[in-house]
Design a protein around this motif. Structure first.
Motif, PDB file in Angstrom:
ATOM      1  N   ALA B  93       0.834  -1.204   0.000  1.00 59.99           N
ATOM      2  CA  ALA B  93       0.000   0.000   0.000  1.00 59.99           C
ATOM      3  C   ALA B  93       0.865   1.249   0.000  1.00 59.99           C
ATOM      4  CB  ALA B  93      -0.935  -0.005   1.204  1.00 59.99           C
ATOM      5  N   PHE B  94       0.284   2.311  -0.521  1.00 61.22           N
ATOM      6  CA  PHE B  94       0.959   3.600  -0.701  1.00 61.22           C
ATOM      7  C   PHE B  94       0.106   4.695  -0.094  1.00 61.22           C
ATOM      8  CE2 PHE B  94       3.373   6.660  -3.369  1.00 61.22           C
ATOM      9  CZ  PHE B  94       2.497   7.728  -3.380  1.00 61.22           C
ATOM     10  N   SER B  95       0.729   5.668   0.548  1.00 61.16           N
ATOM     11  CA  SER B  95      -0.002   6.881   0.891  1.00 61.16           C
ATOM     12  C   SER B  95       0.920   8.077   0.785  1.00 61.16           C
ATOM     13  CB  SER B  95      -0.618   6.813   2.292  1.00 61.16           C
ATOM     14  OG  SER B  95       0.365   7.023   3.287  1.00 61.16           O
ATOM     15  N   LEU B  96       0.353   9.204   0.382  1.00 58.16           N
ATOM     16  CA  LEU B  96       1.125  10.423   0.341  1.00 58.16           C
ATOM     17  C   LEU B  96       1.401  10.897   1.755  1.00 58.16           C
ATOM     18  CD1 LEU B  96      -0.713  12.343  -2.525  1.00 58.16           C
ATOM     19  CD2 LEU B  96       1.548  11.280  -2.616  1.00 58.16           C
ATOM     20  N   ASN B  97       2.472  11.635   1.905  1.00 57.84           N
ATOM     21  CA  ASN B  97       2.826  12.204   3.201  1.00 57.84           C
ATOM     22  C   ASN B  97       2.624  13.711   3.120  1.00 57.84           C
ATOM     23  OD1 ASN B  97       3.826  12.789   5.711  1.00 57.84           O
ATOM     24  ND2 ASN B  97       5.951  12.344   5.203  1.00 57.84           N
ATOM     25  N   THR B  98       1.353  14.115   3.157  1.00 61.86           N
ATOM     26  CA  THR B  98       1.039  15.535   3.144  1.00 61.86           C
ATOM     27  C   THR B  98       0.096  15.822   4.314  1.00 61.86           C
ATOM     28  OG1 THR B  98      -0.955  15.316   1.784  1.00 61.86           O
ATOM     29  CG2 THR B  98       1.158  15.496   0.632  1.00 61.86           C
ATOM     30  N   GLY B  99      -0.294  17.054   4.444  1.00 56.72           N
ATOM     31  CA  GLY B  99      -1.127  17.422   5.596  1.00 56.72           C
ATOM     32  C   GLY B  99      -2.471  16.751   5.637  1.00 56.72           C
ATOM     33  N   THR B 100      -3.112  16.634   4.481  1.00 55.71           N
ATOM     34  CA  THR B 100      -4.469  16.100   4.481  1.00 55.71           C
ATOM     35  C   THR B 100      -4.628  14.845   3.627  1.00 55.71           C
ATOM     36  OG1 THR B 100      -5.050  17.547   2.645  1.00 55.71           O
ATOM     37  CG2 THR B 100      -5.522  18.349   4.874  1.00 55.71           C
ATOM     38  N   ALA B 101      -3.753  14.597   2.689  1.00 58.34           N
ATOM     39  CA  ALA B 101      -3.920  13.436   1.798  1.00 58.34           C
ATOM     40  C   ALA B 101      -3.264  12.230   2.437  1.00 58.34           C
ATOM     41  CB  ALA B 101      -3.303  13.733   0.440  1.00 58.34           C
ATOM     42  N   SER B 102      -4.051  11.304   2.940  1.00 54.20           N
ATOM     43  CA  SER B 102      -3.457  10.186   3.649  1.00 54.20           C
ATOM     44  C   SER B 102      -4.128   8.854   3.362  1.00 54.20           C
ATOM     45  CB  SER B 102      -3.532  10.446   5.158  1.00 54.20           C
ATOM     46  OG  SER B 102      -4.882  10.521   5.560  1.00 54.20           O
ATOM     47  N   LYS B 103      -5.017   8.802   2.369  1.00 55.88           N
ATOM     48  CA  LYS B 103      -5.662   7.529   2.088  1.00 55.88           C
ATOM     49  C   LYS B 103      -4.640   6.515   1.603  1.00 55.88           C
ATOM     50  CE  LYS B 103      -6.654   8.793  -2.686  1.00 55.88           C
ATOM     51  NZ  LYS B 103      -7.687   9.193  -3.657  1.00 55.88           N
ATOM     52  N   LEU B 104      -4.915   5.253   1.844  1.00 54.80           N
ATOM     53  CA  LEU B 104      -4.078   4.168   1.361  1.00 54.80           C
ATOM     54  C   LEU B 104      -4.578   3.695   0.007  1.00 54.80           C
ATOM     55  CD1 LEU B 104      -3.696   2.057   4.614  1.00 54.80           C
ATOM     56  CD2 LEU B 104      -1.899   3.358   3.480  1.00 54.80           C
ATOM     57  N   THR B 105      -3.645   3.505  -0.912  1.00 50.30           N
ATOM     58  CA  THR B 105      -3.927   2.863  -2.195  1.00 50.30           C
ATOM     59  C   THR B 105      -3.269   1.490  -2.151  1.00 50.30           C
ATOM     60  OG1 THR B 105      -3.995   4.971  -3.354  1.00 50.30           O
ATOM     61  CG2 THR B 105      -3.675   2.990  -4.684  1.00 50.30           C
ATOM     62  N   PHE B 106      -4.074   0.451  -2.328  1.00 49.98           N
ATOM     63  CA  PHE B 106      -3.595  -0.918  -2.175  1.00 49.98           C
ATOM     64  C   PHE B 106      -3.375  -1.582  -3.532  1.00 49.98           C
ATOM     65  CE2 PHE B 106      -4.075  -1.979   2.318  1.00 49.98           C
ATOM     66  CZ  PHE B 106      -4.894  -0.968   2.783  1.00 49.98           C
ATOM     67  N   GLY B 107      -2.460  -2.548  -3.539  1.00 53.16           N
ATOM     68  CA  GLY B 107      -2.358  -3.460  -4.664  1.00 53.16           C
ATOM     69  C   GLY B 107      -3.413  -4.561  -4.531  1.00 53.16           C
ATOM     70  N   THR B 108      -3.396  -5.479  -5.481  1.00 49.82           N
ATOM     71  CA  THR B 108      -4.398  -6.548  -5.501  1.00 49.82           C
ATOM     72  C   THR B 108      -4.041  -7.717  -4.588  1.00 49.82           C
ATOM     73  OG1 THR B 108      -3.316  -7.427  -7.464  1.00 49.82           O
ATOM     74  CG2 THR B 108      -5.269  -6.028  -7.807  1.00 49.82           C
ATOM     75  N   GLY B 109      -2.843  -7.698  -4.037  1.00 55.35           N
ATOM     76  CA  GLY B 109      -2.494  -8.699  -3.041  1.00 55.35           C
ATOM     77  C   GLY B 109      -1.757  -9.903  -3.590  1.00 55.35           C
ATOM     78  N   THR B 110      -1.003 -10.538  -2.710  1.00 60.50           N
ATOM     79  CA  THR B 110      -0.332 -11.817  -2.994  1.00 60.50           C
ATOM     80  C   THR B 110      -0.738 -12.793  -1.905  1.00 60.50           C
ATOM     81  OG1 THR B 110       1.592 -10.790  -4.059  1.00 60.50           O
ATOM     82  CG2 THR B 110       1.871 -13.024  -3.171  1.00 60.50           C
ATOM     83  N   ARG B 111      -1.284 -13.920  -2.335  1.00 57.80           N
ATOM     84  CA  ARG B 111      -1.659 -14.961  -1.370  1.00 57.80           C
ATOM     85  C   ARG B 111      -0.447 -15.826  -1.098  1.00 57.80           C
ATOM     86  NH1 ARG B 111      -6.436 -16.500   0.252  1.00 57.80           N
ATOM     87  NH2 ARG B 111      -7.441 -15.407  -1.483  1.00 57.80           N
ATOM     88  N   LEU B 112       0.038 -15.830   0.135  1.00 51.63           N
ATOM     89  CA  LEU B 112       1.217 -16.619   0.514  1.00 51.63           C
ATOM     90  C   LEU B 112       0.777 -17.827   1.316  1.00 51.63           C
ATOM     91  CD1 LEU B 112       4.310 -16.918   0.692  1.00 51.63           C
ATOM     92  CD2 LEU B 112       4.179 -15.660   2.858  1.00 51.63           C
ATOM     93  N   GLN B 113       1.240 -18.993   0.878  1.00 51.20           N
ATOM     94  CA  GLN B 113       0.987 -20.238   1.588  1.00 51.20           C
ATOM     95  C   GLN B 113       2.319 -20.768   2.097  1.00 51.20           C
ATOM     96  OE1 GLN B 113      -2.188 -21.918   1.965  1.00 51.20           O
ATOM     97  NE2 GLN B 113      -0.981 -23.083   3.430  1.00 51.20           N
ATOM     98  N   VAL B 114       2.410 -20.966   3.402  1.00 48.47           N
ATOM     99  CA  VAL B 114       3.601 -21.565   3.995  1.00 48.47           C
ATOM    100  C   VAL B 114       3.295 -23.030   4.269  1.00 48.47           C
ATOM    101  CG1 VAL B 114       5.260 -21.494   5.881  1.00 48.47           C
ATOM    102  CG2 VAL B 114       4.237 -19.360   5.020  1.00 48.47           C
ATOM    103  N   THR B 115       4.144 -23.904   3.736  1.00 51.89           N
ATOM    104  CA  THR B 115       3.902 -25.335   3.846  1.00 51.89           C
ATOM    105  C   THR B 115       4.963 -26.017   4.697  1.00 51.89           C
ATOM    106  OG1 THR B 115       5.156 -25.756   1.814  1.00 51.89           O
ATOM    107  CG2 THR B 115       2.788 -25.375   1.582  1.00 51.89           C
ATOM    108  N   LEU B 116       4.629 -27.190   5.199  1.00 50.87           N
ATOM    109  CA  LEU B 116       5.575 -27.962   6.021  1.00 50.87           C
ATOM    110  C   LEU B 116       6.666 -28.581   5.176  1.00 50.87           C
ATOM    111  CD1 LEU B 116       3.027 -29.735   8.374  1.00 50.87           C
ATOM    112  CD2 LEU B 116       4.663 -27.934   9.012  1.00 50.87           C
TER     113      LEU B 116
END
Lengths: 113, 116
Positions: B93-116
């Motif tokens: 996720a990304f957000s600007l670092n300004t006084g009022t603009a702080s919403k997060l913009t997300f990517g579509t995600g990566t599903r991580l599976q940890v296996t034995l």
């Protein structure tokens, strides 16, 4: 527990009905955000408040959606005349102004039949 | 407008191994934050790590570290000594670092599976 809380956790409604969700942020946080997340996607920004002022609204927030944060504490998100396309997880987050580290609640899952 | 791209929909790693999740972003701004969030199955989103764009040093949090390449607009997450509890969706996720603009913009995600 002093984290972000949301109520209800699940809501099933019929198309055309109105629904309202509540978010209680972390107590000292002055910023509160609403996001919507559909299956398999990342959250999308809807709107945010700094104290009681609504500072930004996404184009996703149609005129059927309204959000309030009276007295700068909890917030409500209302959806009027719900549509099947409104089915999603609605996430609330809060942060302090200084660092924008957003803490998320568990979400409200809306299903519109 | 800012965009975030995660090109790996799914990844798998064996327990105790190391895995790297990729993220690229696009912005014309110079002052911003980058984040990695973890969303376990049916559980809420939690912050894993954050990076301020003005800092050249890569952020680290225990087994989690980032490789921040500002010129390339790349922000990858490395998970060392993977554990079963790391199984989750990971969002950049990304957000600007300004006084009022702080919403997060997300990517579509990566599903991580940890296996034995």
């Amino acid at each position: 527990d002093t984290g972000v809380s949301q109520d209800p956790r699940h809501k099933i409604t019929k198309r055309g009905q109105n629904v309202t969700f509540r978010c209680d942020p972390i107590s000292e946080h002055n910023r509160l955000y609403w996001y919507r997340q559909t299956l398999g996607q990342g959250p999308e920004f809807l709107t945010y408040f700094q104290n009681e002022a609504q500072l930004e609204k996404s184009r996703l927030l149609s005129d059927r959606f309204s959000a309030e944060r009276p007295k700068g504490s909890f917030s409500t998100l209302e959806i009027q005349r719900t549509e099947q396309g409104d089915s999603a997880m609605y996430l609330c987050a809060s942060s302090l102004v200084v660092d924008n580290e957003q803490f998320f609640g568990p979400g409200t899952r809306l299903t519109v039949l | 407008a800012q965009t975030v791209t995660q090109s790996q929909p799914e990844m798998s790693v064996q327990e105790a191994e190391t895995v790297t999740l990729s993220c690229t972003y696009d912005t014309s701004e110079n002052n911003y934050y980058l984040f990695w969030y973890k969303q376990p199955p049916s559980r809420q989103m939690i912050l894993v790590i954050r990076q301020e764009a003005y800092k050249q040093q890569n952020a680290t949090e225990n087994r989690f570290s980032v490789n921040f390449q500002k010129a390339a607009k790349s922000f990858s997450l490395k998970i060392s000594d993977s554990q079963l509890g790391d199984t989750a969706m990971y969002f950049c996720a990304f957000s600007l670092n300004t006084g009022t603009a702080s919403k997060l913009t997300f990517g579509t995600g990566t599903r991580l599976q940890v296996t034995l």
